[in-house]
Scaffold this motif. Structure first.
Motif: not given
Ligand code: NAP
Length: 282
Positions: A8-10, A52-54, A70-72, A98-102, A138-140
């Motif tokens: 939720a902070t991501g 999420l690691s705990d 669910l975001v991992n 689940k936020l997964s990937s294509m 947003s990767n850009l």
């Molecule tokens: N980027 C891409 O092009 C792409 C494409 C397809 C799929 N995805 C998938 O999208 C997901 C990433 O989404 P996003 O970009 O929205 O994420 P993000 O902006 O990188 O943010 C990650 C979030 O996960 C939290 N987090 C990280 N480790 C954690 C933990 N151990 N316990 C609890 N929370 C944790 C972070 O919290 P903190 O604020 O505490 O760090 C943050 O809120 C990944 O699964 C990725 O594989 C990405």
């Protein structure tokens, strides 16, 4: 319904929480850093602190939850998805989105981690929706430093294309998956409206900031050396090199119509994303 939103902070998770708030829901957010989350949401949401690691931090957070978003991230995705699914099953959660990937369809790199996470969720028998975005626009933002300092974009993706998707569209699809029964049991591969090469994206950013930019195609070896220098783990480096190679080979350029089908409007365009983010590149 009670929603627990992880990540939720991501980027995506924060937008999911915002959209639920706009609907009049009061989501519970699962966060590592309460101060960061309070800065983002004030007192408009409920908070559950954990990691999420705990796995021990999950049961209290999941108590009374109907639907889990669910975001991992990273190489631990399979184990952490499995732990979350297990805790959700014990807590009586009725849905996991689940936020997964294509890229699961290629079983490749980060997509392979998500594929195993999806399998763990399927095994839990909890009704699921797998939201499977392609590469995020947003990767850009990772290009902003070299664009600002050198006027250059370096990438090993060559002329390969990607149908980049806006995070707002990913979040809106996730909210549809959380709040309706229409997509239960489904995987939803989602993309932006058009597959675009990285040199073309570079040109569009250049036009938006009114400054010439150069696209420099680099080798896998150079990409590896540059990405390693960011402190990423060996597994993350290997996954990204494989991902960029697959993009270069134009294997990840698919476009789907799912955003329009689900949201009833076309996906947001790359040009819109660039116009929202020009400040990052100036
Ligand atoms: N980027 C891409 O092009 C792409 C494409 C397809 C799929 N995805 C998938 O999208 C997901 C990433 O989404 P996003 O970009 O929205 O994420 P993000 O902006 O990188 O943010 C990650 C979030 O996960 C939290 N987090 C990280 N480790 C954690 C933990 N151990 N316990 C609890 N929370 C944790 C972070 O919290 P903190 O604020 O505490 O760090 C943050 O809120 C990944 O699964 C990725 O594989 C990405």
């Amino acid at each position: 319904m009670t929603f627990l939103i992880t990540g939720a902070t991501g980027d995506v998770g924060s937008r999911v929480a915002d959209l639920l708030l706009e609907r009049g829901d009061r989501p519970r957010v699962f966060v590592r850093d309460l101060n960061k989350a309070r800065t983002r949401f004030g007192d408009r949401v409920d908070f559950a602190q954990g990691d999420l690691s705990d796995a021990a931090s999950l049961p209290a957070a999941l108590h009374g939850v109907d639907a889990l978003f669910l975001v991992n991230i990273g190489p631990e995705i399979p184990a952490r998805d499995q732990a979350a699914a297990h805790a959700a099953q014990s807590a009586g959660v009725r849905r996991i989105v689940k936020l997964s990937s294509m890229d699961v369809e290629q079983g490749l790199a980060i997509g392979a981690w998500h594929e195993r996470g999806e399998a763990a969720i399927r095994a839990s028998k909890i009704p699921f929706v797998f939201v499977q975005p392609t590469g995020f626009m947003s990767n850009l933002l990772a290009w902003s430093h070299s664009i600002r300092s050198e006027g250059v974009v370096r990438s090993s993706t060559g002329n390969g294309r990607r149908a980049f998707i806006h995070s707002a569209d990913i979040a809106a699809v996730a909210v549809a998956a959380l709040t309706t029964d229409d997509y239960l049991g489904q995987s939803l591969p989602i993309t932006g409206p058009e597959a675009v090469s990285f040199p073309e994206v570079t040109e569009r950013i250049a036009a938006a900031i009114d400054r010439p930019l150069r696209f420099e195609a680099i080798s896998d070896a150079e990409a590896l050396s540059r990405f390693s220098a960011t402190g990423a783990s060996a597994a993350e480096v290997d996954a990204h090199i494989a991902l960029w190679r697959a993009i270069r080979e134009d294997r990840l350029a698919g476009v789907t119509s799912n955003v329009e089908r689900i949201l009833g409007r076309p996906p947001l365009s790359l040009d819109q994303w660039i116009s929202e983010n020009t400040a990052a590149f100036r």
